[in-house]
Motif scaffolding. Structure first.
Motif, PDB file in Angstrom:
ATOM      1  N   LEU A 103       0.822  -1.206   0.000  1.00  0.00           N
ATOM      2  CA  LEU A 103       0.000   0.000   0.000  1.00  0.00           C
ATOM      3  C   LEU A 103       0.860   1.262   0.000  1.00  0.00           C
ATOM      4  O   LEU A 103       0.469   2.291  -0.560  1.00  0.00           O
ATOM      5  CB  LEU A 103      -0.938  -0.016   1.215  1.00  0.00           C
ATOM      6  N   TRP A 115      -8.199   4.611   0.755  1.00  0.00           N
ATOM      7  CA  TRP A 115      -7.424   3.486   1.280  1.00  0.00           C
ATOM      8  C   TRP A 115      -7.318   3.542   2.800  1.00  0.00           C
ATOM      9  O   TRP A 115      -7.381   2.500   3.469  1.00  0.00           O
ATOM     10  CB  TRP A 115      -6.031   3.443   0.657  1.00  0.00           C
ATOM     11  N   PRO A 201      -2.673  -3.936  -0.963  1.00  0.00           N
ATOM     12  CA  PRO A 201      -3.912  -3.382  -1.501  1.00  0.00           C
ATOM     13  C   PRO A 201      -4.704  -4.382  -2.333  1.00  0.00           C
ATOM     14  O   PRO A 201      -4.875  -4.228  -3.544  1.00  0.00           O
ATOM     15  CB  PRO A 201      -3.405  -2.211  -2.354  1.00  0.00           C
TER      16      PRO A 201
END
Length: 341
Positions: A103, A115, A201
């Motif tokens: 990420l 996020w 992610p």
């Protein structure tokens, strides 16, 4: 210092194990990432697709604590890597491949809100997991160890500073107040490195990595670690906003967060404790473990401290030490935070 012959032998064992587990004599293995410890991660590509090998060399790393923690987290709904095969005596685990960059490599100013909202959701799942009996404690001993890292490795080893009585007393008072604040917070499951570099992610995530050292710890530790990362920085106003967002979500989930103003102070103080620890830890990684690249990110900790210390006169001893001794010592070096070979 590694032994090239041992590295070659270990590489051959790793490749043989991967090909055997995957049933593909032509499977290939290449480095995926390396941990700050002795674990390493390797991507293997075969007719069955891409997988990750965790390599925990026997006598240097034990994968069992990681496995036990993974099972606990997965059983309570946290997104963690799936384990597909294991040979513990050899120190090999075959894991699902969660993809490319972490990420930390994906975040930018435009997608950070989305996020971080998802990372907050995962963090609340983590913090809601009941603590097993006998779970490790982020208590006085660990806090004292962290404080010692700053003094021994950053102030003394890296900067060559010997504090006079006034400076030493001011630092000790600030450290004591930081420790008392950490110990006084609600205690629950704490990752201690919950930051974008340890999040992947994926669609049903982010997935959480590097969780083997979870402990019972202060509720503000992981939120401030997420937003005041060791390797990625954001404007203070955005950080304060994300902390408020976490606070609202945690309160809605029934976690024992204090009122927002108190939580903001707790998070700031927890961040200060973490940042001075990281300055010491990164210097130790350089001088003891020959991993000097970590020091490239150390200047951001000085910036974090500059942003927050003026908010809290109770920690003035640490602020004065930074302003009056640490910064001049850094300027005296050929380059800020330059490390000797």
């Amino acid at each position: 210092m590694t032994d090239p012959a041992s590295d070659l032998q270990r590489g051959a064992q790793r490749l043989h194990w991967a090909r055997h587990q995957l049933g593909d004599a032509n499977a290939v293995v290449e480095r995926a990432s390396v941990d700050a410890g002795m674990r390493s991660y390797w991507r293997t590509t075969s007719t069955h697709g891409s997988h990750i090998i965790m390599d925990a060399p026997p006598g240097l790393e034990d994968p069992r604590p990681w496995l036990r923690m993974r099972t606990l987290l997965a059983d309570h709904g946290l997104r963690v890597p799936a384990v597909l095969a294991q040979e513990l005596d050899a120190g090999f685990l075959l894991l699902e491949d969660l993809g490319g960059p972490t990420l930390a490599k994906v975040l930018d100013t435009h997608n950070a809100d989305a996020w971080f909202t998802r990372a907050i959701d995962q963090l609340i799942v983590l913090q809601s997991i009941p603590l097993p009996e006998g779970f490790g404690q982020f208590g006085e001993a660990l806090l004292q160890r962290d404080a010692g890292l700053f003094e021994e490795w950053f102030l003394q080893r890296h900067l060559g500073l010997q504090l006079d009585c006034d400076a030493a007393e001011g630092l000790q008072l600030a450290q004591r107040r930081l420790m008392d604040n950490a110990l006084g917070q609600a205690q629950l499951m704490t990752h201690r490195d919950y930051m974008p570099r340890n999040l992947m992610p994926v669609a049903d995530g982010p997935a959480v990595l590097d969780f083997q050292d979870l402990v019972r710890g202060p509720i503000a530790y992981d939120p401030v670690s997420l937003f005041k990362d060791a390797f990625l920085s954001w404007p203070l106003e955005r950080v304060d906003g994300w902390l408020a967002q976490y606070h609202a979500a945690a309160a809605a989930a029934g976690l024992p967060v204090p009122p927002l103003a108190t939580f903001q102070r707790d998070a700031d103080w927890m961040g200060i404790q973490r940042h001075v620890k990281c300055l010491g830890l990164f210097c130790r990684l350089r001088y003891r473990d020959n991993k000097g690249h970590y020091l490239d990110d150390a200047p951001r900790f000085i910036t974090y401290l500059d942003e927050v210390l003026p908010r809290y006169p109770q920690l003035d001893g640490l602020r004065r030490l930074m302003d009056e001794q640490v910064k001049p010592a850094l300027l005296d070096q050929a380059a800020p935070l330059r490390f000797a070979r």
